[in-house]
Design a protein around this motif. Structure first.
Motif, PDB file in Angstrom:
ATOM      1  N   SER A  69       0.814  -1.214   0.000  1.00  0.00           N
ATOM      2  CA  SER A  69       0.000   0.000   0.000  1.00  0.00           C
ATOM      3  C   SER A  69       0.853   1.271   0.000  1.00  0.00           C
ATOM      4  O   SER A  69       0.316   2.363  -0.009  1.00  0.00           O
ATOM      5  N   LYS A 110       3.525   4.193  -1.411  1.00  0.00           N
ATOM      6  CA  LYS A 110       3.843   4.888  -2.655  1.00  0.00           C
ATOM      7  C   LYS A 110       5.284   4.553  -3.021  1.00  0.00           C
ATOM      8  O   LYS A 110       6.073   4.130  -2.184  1.00  0.00           O
ATOM      9  N   LEU A 111       5.633   4.762  -4.284  1.00  0.00           N
ATOM     10  CA  LEU A 111       6.971   4.447  -4.770  1.00  0.00           C
ATOM     11  C   LEU A 111       8.044   5.172  -3.951  1.00  0.00           C
ATOM     12  O   LEU A 111       9.058   4.592  -3.586  1.00  0.00           O
ATOM     13  N   ARG A 112       7.804   6.455  -3.625  1.00  0.00           N
ATOM     14  CA  ARG A 112       8.763   7.226  -2.830  1.00  0.00           C
ATOM     15  C   ARG A 112       9.003   6.579  -1.464  1.00  0.00           C
ATOM     16  O   ARG A 112      10.125   6.508  -0.972  1.00  0.00           O
ATOM     17  N   ASP A 113       7.927   6.071  -0.850  1.00  0.00           N
ATOM     18  CA  ASP A 113       8.050   5.428   0.457  1.00  0.00           C
ATOM     19  C   ASP A 113       8.789   4.093   0.351  1.00  0.00           C
ATOM     20  O   ASP A 113       9.548   3.729   1.246  1.00  0.00           O
ATOM     21  N   ILE A 114       8.570   3.372  -0.735  1.00  0.00           N
ATOM     22  CA  ILE A 114       9.276   2.098  -0.935  1.00  0.00           C
ATOM     23  C   ILE A 114      10.774   2.354  -1.088  1.00  0.00           C
ATOM     24  O   ILE A 114      11.595   1.644  -0.506  1.00  0.00           O
ATOM     25  N   LEU A 115      11.139   3.387  -1.841  1.00  0.00           N
ATOM     26  CA  LEU A 115      12.559   3.729  -1.998  1.00  0.00           C
ATOM     27  C   LEU A 115      13.160   4.154  -0.665  1.00  0.00           C
ATOM     28  O   LEU A 115      14.293   3.775  -0.335  1.00  0.00           O
ATOM     29  N   SER A 116      12.422   4.935   0.131  1.00  0.00           N
ATOM     30  CA  SER A 116      12.905   5.333   1.460  1.00  0.00           C
ATOM     31  C   SER A 116      13.112   4.122   2.350  1.00  0.00           C
ATOM     32  O   SER A 116      14.078   4.055   3.112  1.00  0.00           O
TER      33      SER A 116
END
Length: 135
Positions: free
Chosen positions: A8, A10-16
């Motif tokens: 669930s 966002k891409l930015r959160d997955i990278l973080s």
């Protein structure tokens, strides 16, 4: 954070999350015995500045992966992405009795004494500073 929660994000959160893995491994290895550290109960965001780390971190329950989150999350409308600071001096100890989230912008500085945090503890940055003084 459980595996189902990752889907669930966002891409930015997955990278973080991915960028935060090395610092998370480092903090767990410095603060916990090996058998507990490999479970990665402490998740530390990549924007967290690390100073001294004590081995006096305890759990009042069975540690689970990413059970304690430092420098991760926040709430809608609040400042996110701010830097954190983590200092656990040798004279200090901390005990987590369950899930704990300290969002972006929160610093955890324990110089002396003992801090015990209960289950489902959540703190976001809403005030300029919070000072705890032991008498």
């Amino acid at each position: 954070m459980e595996i189902k929660d990752i889907f669930s994000l966002k891409l930015r959160d997955i990278l973080s999350l991915i960028i935060s893995i090395p610092i998370t491994v480092y903090v767990n290895s410095k603060c916990l015995p090996f058998k507990m550290a490999i479970k990665l109960p402490l998740f530390v965001g990549y924007k967290t500045r690390i100073d001294k780390l004590s081995r006096k971190v305890e759990f009042g329950c069975e540690p689970k992966p990413f059970m304690v989150r430092i420098g991760w999350g926040g709430t809608e409308g609040r400042e996110c992405g701010k830097k954190n600071y983590l200092l656990l001096n040798q004279n200090a100890s901390i005990k987590f009795n369950g899930r704990c989230t300290m969002s972006s912008g929160i610093s955890l500085i324990l110089d002396n004494g003992r801090l015990e945090i209960g289950n489902n503890f959540f703190v976001i940055k809403t005030v300029q500073s919070l000072v705890m003084i032991e008498l």
